[in-house]
Design an enzyme around this catalytic site. Structure first.
Site, mmCIF file in Angstrom:
data_model
loop_
_atom_site.group_PDB
_atom_site.id
_atom_site.type_symbol
_atom_site.label_atom_id
_atom_site.label_comp_id
_atom_site.label_asym_id
_atom_site.label_seq_id
_atom_site.Cartn_x
_atom_site.Cartn_y
_atom_site.Cartn_z
ATOM 1 N N GLY A 126 0.801 -1.215 0.000
ATOM 2 C CA GLY A 126 0.000 0.000 0.000
ATOM 3 C C GLY A 126 0.835 1.267 0.000
ATOM 4 N N LEU A 175 0.479 3.581 -2.199
ATOM 5 C CA LEU A 175 0.918 3.378 -3.577
ATOM 6 C C LEU A 175 1.455 4.658 -4.210
ATOM 7 C CD1 LEU A 175 -2.091 1.183 -4.781
ATOM 8 C CD2 LEU A 175 0.083 0.423 -3.781
ATOM 9 N N ALA A 185 3.805 6.072 -8.035
ATOM 10 C CA ALA A 185 3.852 5.817 -9.485
ATOM 11 C C ALA A 185 4.615 4.534 -9.828
ATOM 12 C CB ALA A 185 4.464 7.002 -10.202
ATOM 13 N N HIS A 202 4.318 1.670 -8.129
ATOM 14 C CA HIS A 202 3.251 0.655 -8.101
ATOM 15 C C HIS A 202 2.333 0.851 -9.304
ATOM 16 C CE1 HIS A 202 4.078 1.186 -3.638
ATOM 17 N NE2 HIS A 202 4.277 -0.115 -3.799
ATOM 18 N N LYS A 224 13.244 -2.339 -8.280
ATOM 19 C CA LYS A 224 13.921 -1.614 -7.198
ATOM 20 C C LYS A 224 14.274 -2.603 -6.075
ATOM 21 C CE LYS A 224 12.225 1.234 -4.066
ATOM 22 N NZ LYS A 224 12.871 0.730 -2.830
ATOM 23 N N ASP A 225 13.332 -3.512 -5.792
ATOM 24 C CA ASP A 225 13.601 -4.560 -4.800
ATOM 25 C C ASP A 225 14.222 -5.743 -5.541
ATOM 26 O OD1 ASP A 225 12.345 -3.379 -2.343
ATOM 27 O OD2 ASP A 225 10.660 -3.283 -3.713
ATOM 28 N N LEU A 234 11.426 5.832 -6.584
ATOM 29 C CA LEU A 234 10.215 5.964 -5.776
ATOM 30 C C LEU A 234 10.145 4.834 -4.752
ATOM 31 C CD1 LEU A 234 7.441 7.024 -8.321
ATOM 32 C CD2 LEU A 234 8.977 8.429 -6.960
ATOM 33 N N SER A 235 9.750 5.208 -3.534
ATOM 34 C CA SER A 235 9.602 4.231 -2.453
ATOM 35 C C SER A 235 8.606 4.808 -1.461
ATOM 36 C CB SER A 235 10.957 4.030 -1.755
ATOM 37 O OG SER A 235 10.762 3.473 -0.467
ATOM 38 N N ARG A 289 8.811 4.574 1.524
ATOM 39 C CA ARG A 289 9.587 5.052 2.679
ATOM 40 C C ARG A 289 10.214 6.436 2.447
ATOM 41 N NH1 ARG A 289 10.789 -0.809 3.470
ATOM 42 N NH2 ARG A 289 9.978 -1.317 5.532
HETATM 43 O O1 PAF Z 1 7.579 -5.310 -2.151
HETATM 44 C C1 PAF Z 1 6.666 -5.247 -1.303
HETATM 45 O O2 PAF Z 1 5.941 -4.265 -1.194
HETATM 46 C C2 PAF Z 1 6.465 -6.421 -0.366
HETATM 47 O O3 PAF Z 1 7.662 -6.983 0.035
HETATM 48 C C3 PAF Z 1 5.505 -7.487 -0.925
HETATM 49 C C4 PAF Z 1 6.064 -8.151 -2.169
HETATM 50 C C5 PAF Z 1 4.168 -6.850 -1.257
HETATM 51 C C6 PAF Z 1 5.268 -8.581 0.120
HETATM 52 O O4 PAF Z 1 4.685 -8.065 1.276
#
Ligand code: PAF
Length: 281
Positions: A31, A33, A35, A37, A149-150, A184-185, A187
């Protein structure tokens, strides 16, 4: 666009969609959210008949001293974004709906989960794999979308899906950046104005690294040193790691050839940011 809170309800909807012959895309999120996402959702909407966006701040992927409580949440704004991009459902369960108190199963992708972010966040990837595999079993998507990014998360999920035969295709989606270059994050909201300025050094250092590689530099230590110089030249930054790795095994590489990932984790003030670029072919 509907918000669904229970597993039984979403299963009923999926059953109906399947009867009608629809393909299903899943965008797992926590959540708040942005850009980044948005780009995952758009890609899913374009390539599937139906798109489910999960919004669940997953408690099992946060360590004891991490930001579970203060992690930003805004389901109203999230629903507006999902709806505007053509998503069909937000799956937004409460923690008690996702986890029974007697939950005993964890998933460890050995050799990948302990490295890099796994060193400072030892429970993180087991929690990610646990919730993502539950989401795959609940939503049964044909496709699922993960932001690069992750990067480590993407590599781990891909391996988990391969090893456990989940019938879902994992689709990587490019990093989305502010005009300033900051990735973008959710956080980023924790950053003060001054910290935000310092955070730009992450992308600046990656751009320098990319240029060095383009110009023929292939010594990983030399490239890492250049990145370190740029990040340590600004205030508020503490480097967690700078690595150049094989993009499948996440093992360090000494000589940069055609396949690599340059990965960073840096504390800017109290906020831990990650960023990267990679060449996967
Ligand atoms: O990347 C994320 O936001 C989270 O690690 C995920 C993949 C939704 C799992 O909770």
């Amino acid at each position: 666009m509907r918000i669904v809170k229970t597993i039984s309800e979403i299963r009923e909807i999926i059953k109906e969609w399947r009867k009608e012959g629809n393909t299903i895309g899943l965008v797992p999120t926590m959540g708040y959210l942005h850009a980044g996402h948005g780009s995952l959702i758009e890609t899913s909407v374009k390539n599937n008949n139906k798109t489910v966006v999960s919004v669940f701040v997953n408690p099992t992927q946060f360590g004891p001293n991490e930001d579970l409580e203060k992690y930003p949440r805004d389901i109203k704004r999230d629903s507006e974004l999902v709806s505007s991009l053509g998503g069909d459902i937000i799956f937004n369960p409460e923690p008690d709906e996702m986890y029974n108190k007697n939950n005993k199963t964890i998933i460890k992708v050995e050799g990948l989960s302990e490295k890099l972010c796994g060193i400072t966040r030892p429970v993180h990837f087991a929690g990610v794999c646990q919730v993502v595999s539950k989401l795959f079993n609940i939503v049964t998507p044909d496709n699922s979308y993960f932001g690069l990014k992750d990067f480590q998360q993407y590599v781990i999920i891909k391996k988990m899906v391969e090893d456990l035969n989940f019938p879902v295709k994992i689709n990587p989606v490019e990093i989305v950046r502010e005009e300033s270059g900051l990735a973008l994050s959710s956080r980023n909201v924790y950053l003060t104005d001054d910290e935000r300025k310092s955070a730009l050094s992450l992308n600046q250092s990656l751009k320098k690294a990319s240029l060095l590689i383009k110009n023929g530099e292939n010594n990983a230590d030399v490239i890492i040193n250049e990145i370190r110089k740029i990040i340590t030249s600004v205030p508020y930054t503490i480097i967690d790691y700078i690595k150049i790795v094989d993009p499948e095994t996440l093992e360090d590489i000494k000589t940069v050839n055609n396949k690599y990932a340059v990965l960073l984790a840096v504390y800017v003030g109290n906020t831990r940011l990650i960023d990267n670029f990679s060449e996967l072919s």
